[in-house]
Scaffold this motif. Sequence first.
Motif, PDB file in Angstrom:
ATOM      1  N   VAL A 136     -42.217 -14.163 -66.240  1.00 16.79           N
ATOM      2  CA  VAL A 136     -42.981 -14.326 -65.000  1.00 16.79           C
ATOM      3  C   VAL A 136     -43.096 -12.992 -64.281  1.00 16.79           C
ATOM      4  CG1 VAL A 136     -42.987 -15.392 -62.711  1.00 16.79           C
ATOM      5  CG2 VAL A 136     -42.270 -16.728 -64.712  1.00 16.79           C
ATOM      6  N   THR A 137     -41.949 -12.376 -64.033  1.00 18.92           N
ATOM      7  CA  THR A 137     -41.955 -11.099 -63.322  1.00 18.92           C
ATOM      8  C   THR A 137     -40.682 -10.331 -63.663  1.00 18.92           C
ATOM      9  OG1 THR A 137     -42.379 -10.048 -61.164  1.00 18.92           O
ATOM     10  CG2 THR A 137     -40.853 -11.909 -61.174  1.00 18.92           C
ATOM     11  N   THR A 162     -45.252 -16.838 -56.505  1.00 13.05           N
ATOM     12  CA  THR A 162     -44.557 -15.641 -56.979  1.00 13.05           C
ATOM     13  C   THR A 162     -45.370 -14.406 -56.614  1.00 13.05           C
ATOM     14  OG1 THR A 162     -43.583 -16.854 -58.828  1.00 13.05           O
ATOM     15  CG2 THR A 162     -43.735 -14.452 -59.066  1.00 13.05           C
ATOM     16  N   ALA A 169     -45.137  -9.922 -56.580  1.00 16.42           N
ATOM     17  CA  ALA A 169     -44.483  -8.615 -56.732  1.00 16.42           C
ATOM     18  C   ALA A 169     -45.439  -7.603 -56.130  1.00 16.42           C
ATOM     19  CB  ALA A 169     -44.220  -8.296 -58.197  1.00 16.42           C
ATOM     20  N   LEU A 221     -38.677 -19.583 -60.368  1.00 13.88           N
ATOM     21  CA  LEU A 221     -38.254 -19.047 -61.662  1.00 13.88           C
ATOM     22  C   LEU A 221     -37.419 -20.045 -62.452  1.00 13.88           C
ATOM     23  CD1 LEU A 221     -37.216 -15.579 -60.228  1.00 13.88           C
ATOM     24  CD2 LEU A 221     -39.331 -16.120 -61.471  1.00 13.88           C
ATOM     25  N   GLY A 222     -37.192 -19.701 -63.716  1.00 12.96           N
ATOM     26  CA  GLY A 222     -36.171 -20.390 -64.492  1.00 12.96           C
ATOM     27  C   GLY A 222     -34.801 -19.975 -63.968  1.00 12.96           C
ATOM     28  N   ALA A 223     -33.760 -20.458 -64.636  1.00 11.46           N
ATOM     29  CA  ALA A 223     -32.396 -20.221 -64.166  1.00 11.46           C
ATOM     30  C   ALA A 223     -32.134 -18.747 -63.866  1.00 11.46           C
ATOM     31  CB  ALA A 223     -31.404 -20.705 -65.221  1.00 11.46           C
ATOM     32  N   CYS A 224     -31.608 -18.491 -62.689  1.00 13.33           N
ATOM     33  CA  CYS A 224     -31.175 -17.148 -62.295  1.00 13.33           C
ATOM     34  C   CYS A 224     -30.350 -17.323 -61.027  1.00 13.33           C
ATOM     35  CB  CYS A 224     -32.366 -16.211 -62.032  1.00 13.33           C
ATOM     36  SG  CYS A 224     -33.482 -16.757 -60.731  1.00 13.33           S
ATOM     37  N   SER A 257     -33.352 -16.186 -67.238  1.00 15.22           N
ATOM     38  CA  SER A 257     -33.461 -14.792 -66.809  1.00 15.22           C
ATOM     39  C   SER A 257     -32.497 -13.922 -67.607  1.00 15.22           C
ATOM     40  CB  SER A 257     -33.133 -14.673 -65.320  1.00 15.22           C
ATOM     41  OG  SER A 257     -31.818 -15.145 -65.070  1.00 15.22           O
ATOM     42  N   VAL A 280     -46.381 -20.335 -60.771  1.00 13.50           N
ATOM     43  CA  VAL A 280     -45.576 -20.657 -61.946  1.00 13.50           C
ATOM     44  C   VAL A 280     -45.396 -22.172 -62.065  1.00 13.50           C
ATOM     45  CG1 VAL A 280     -43.352 -20.291 -63.073  1.00 13.50           C
ATOM     46  CG2 VAL A 280     -44.382 -18.449 -61.724  1.00 13.50           C
ATOM     47  N   THR A 299     -40.452  -8.308 -53.789  1.00 12.89           N
ATOM     48  CA  THR A 299     -40.629  -9.397 -54.745  1.00 12.89           C
ATOM     49  C   THR A 299     -40.154 -10.681 -54.092  1.00 12.89           C
ATOM     50  OG1 THR A 299     -40.218  -7.906 -56.610  1.00 12.89           O
ATOM     51  CG2 THR A 299     -39.973 -10.264 -57.034  1.00 12.89           C
ATOM     52  N   PHE A 304     -37.382 -12.097 -65.379  1.00 13.58           N
ATOM     53  CA  PHE A 304     -37.348 -13.497 -64.966  1.00 13.58           C
ATOM     54  C   PHE A 304     -38.393 -14.286 -65.734  1.00 13.58           C
ATOM     55  CE2 PHE A 304     -36.026 -10.907 -61.327  1.00 13.58           C
ATOM     56  CZ  PHE A 304     -34.769 -11.443 -61.089  1.00 13.58           C
ATOM     57  N   GLY A 305     -37.955 -15.344 -66.400  1.00 13.67           N
ATOM     58  CA  GLY A 305     -38.877 -16.165 -67.174  1.00 13.67           C
ATOM     59  C   GLY A 305     -38.935 -17.588 -66.652  1.00 13.67           C
ATOM     60  N   SER A 324     -48.722 -15.115 -58.815  1.00  7.16           N
ATOM     61  CA  SER A 324     -49.024 -16.151 -59.798  1.00  7.16           C
ATOM     62  C   SER A 324     -48.467 -17.475 -59.295  1.00  7.16           C
ATOM     63  CB  SER A 324     -48.428 -15.807 -61.170  1.00  7.16           C
ATOM     64  OG  SER A 324     -47.020 -15.731 -61.100  1.00  7.16           O
ATOM     65  N   THR A 351     -40.030 -14.942 -54.949  1.00  3.36           N
ATOM     66  CA  THR A 351     -40.344 -16.141 -55.721  1.00  3.36           C
ATOM     67  C   THR A 351     -39.133 -17.060 -55.767  1.00  3.36           C
ATOM     68  OG1 THR A 351     -40.857 -17.028 -57.922  1.00  3.36           O
ATOM     69  CG2 THR A 351     -39.818 -14.857 -57.856  1.00  3.36           C
TER      70      THR A 351
END
Lengths: 350, 350
Positions: free
Chosen positions: B150-151, A219, A221, A240-243, B257, A210, A235, B252-253, A208, A237
């Motif tokens: 997202v994933t 992204t 998977a 992503l948002g915060a991680c 996350s 994002v 996987t 993960f968004g 996808s 990517t």
Amino acid sequence: MSSIRVGLVGTGIFAKEKHLPAIQSIEGSPLKITAAYSRTKAKAVEFARSAGFDESNVFDSLDEILNNKEIDVVDALLPCQNNLNTIKSAVAAGKPICVEKPISGNMSDAKEIVHIARATDLPILVLENFVYHIGVAKVQELLPKIGKVVTFIHQATGPFNNSNKYLATDWRKNPTHVGGFLLDGGVHQLAVLTELLGEVEFVSAHTSQVRELSGDVDTVASTFKMKSGSFGTYTYTSALGACEKTNKLQIFGTKGSIIYDYSPKQGGGKIILQEGEFASESNEPFEVSLPVEKYGGVDSEFANFADAVAKKDKSLLKCSVERAYHHFAIVYALVYSAQKSGALTVVEDA
Amino acid sequence: MSSIRVGLVGTGIFAKEKHLPAIQSIEGSPLKITAAYSRTKAKAVEFARSAGFDESNVFDSLDEILNNKEIDVVDALLPCQNNLNTIKSAVAAGKPICVEKPISGNMSDAKEIVHIARATDLPILVLENFVYHIGVAKVQELLPKIGKVVTFIHQATGPFNNSNKYLATDWRKNPTHVGGFLLDGGVHQLAVLTELLGEVEFVSAHTSQVRELSGDVDTVASTFKMKSGSFGTYTYTSALGACEKTNKLQIFGTKGSIIYDYSPKQGGGKIILQEGEFASESNEPFEVSLPVEKYGGVDSEFANFADAVAKKDKSLLKCSVERAYHHFAIVYALVYSAQKSGALTVVEDA
């Protein structure tokens, strides 16, 4: 050893921040950057100053570099779409060449580069620094301890960095290469994975996009079926948002497991080996902390290139053009599979 | 509330070690185990002693339990192949019933159970304790904070436990159910995953049988495409060499996350939430440690069952028969996909 005079093409971010200091850092290396060419001449002039060679050695075209008898080899940092023509010209001029990964932006170029590399004795190196990481060699050494590989999980996940300086480069904003950041960043992870577990036979993938700024899919998977018979998940990517930014390959075998964590927060990386055939016969985990590699392996790849050039022996190159092609071909298969909703897709041979 | 008298069928390991103490632990619960039946009568007699009911209430057949007016509901812990007939008979006898997961051993039984459950007002519960975990509810509460999913990466990996007491049970050694331990153990993980991320649309999977003792495939690596549009990977195996037993769902968004780690070493589990849309705007990770649940949610599922029975309202059941069917149908799709080398396989509706 007599010196190897390098003509550097494409004096952008990575040339200044990595190639130049990495090459200069190799003790007793014959490599000397003595000339440069860049589309924007002012950049090349600035680079000449940093590198300490005379501005008269800033040239106006790739051809001038290739035809100059005072230059022995070419180091090209160009958008990957240019690699085929650059390599073709270098080989025609009889000069060994290294180009930055990925090998190319499309399948037909990538295959042609493999065919060119096979047909010449000149060393051609697609620069893939991750293959040279100390951690990769260490995992390779430990792998026989865990028996037959059953499965693996490769996780490369990170938050979107909207101030990433590479985002601003034209060829990334308006990509004509396959796979966007899945190729641009992802070939590194695929290099690590295949260096350790061998070639990928086929994939099934979902992708996808994002972030609009990514310019293309960002992204993925997927599952990988390996030529060795094992299988696992992949996987990738950075959208992503915060991680917590994570680069981790977990390899599970019949007699133990290896976790290779090369996330940024691990410094040079960390390896955890656990041996034993059953839960009841498990040894305590054994941890190896890896040293931080100042140039991330870029110095090692140039040392390797210099060695192959000096000895006129392309077989000395640690990462062959075939392998760099394979990294690309996996991304191509991932993107193709995802376009068909995840259909099984064979990773093509060159 | 008047008491609900339970006839327990199948007085094996899980009945003695989990159902009995969990039911007894629920404060003020109307549930009382007052009767039992087991193929091996001596086991049922022993169970009666532990449960504190008279041996005269140890019966010689399921039918005697079903026809006994002094028994209100049935709790059946039988090999999953028996679930269809047991449920059919209970419904015919007008008794609410709960059966241990998985819903069944094959697709046609599983679908028929769904149809039976739809056609009756009697509460029918497939016992899936993982759905009742406090951690699952907590993750559900936090999920809206991370934006659009997202994933995800679901990892359930563990070393082979060759002294696992469940390995010795006949129906596991000579399985007639689909998917071996991928079903037997894996439905738990699939329950957690789908409870949090919704239903799976289709899968691509690779499986292998690593251990002869497993009796069937024991390892799967796969991709899931969700009905919601997100996708991710799912790995399940307890057949590995030495490694740390891990149950971890990373979600993960676009705005953050959530890592839900319900590995054994985490006690009741641990949740790490990180919020923020970009790397540069990431909050510090926020960690929630979950309390150890003594009965692993088995007490909560019985409390839920008792509630639905007392109020004669099957809609109160937290995990509907349709959901339990879906968990099974995913395993069925995984096994089918792997038999076709990983071909895309839709998870069938009932």
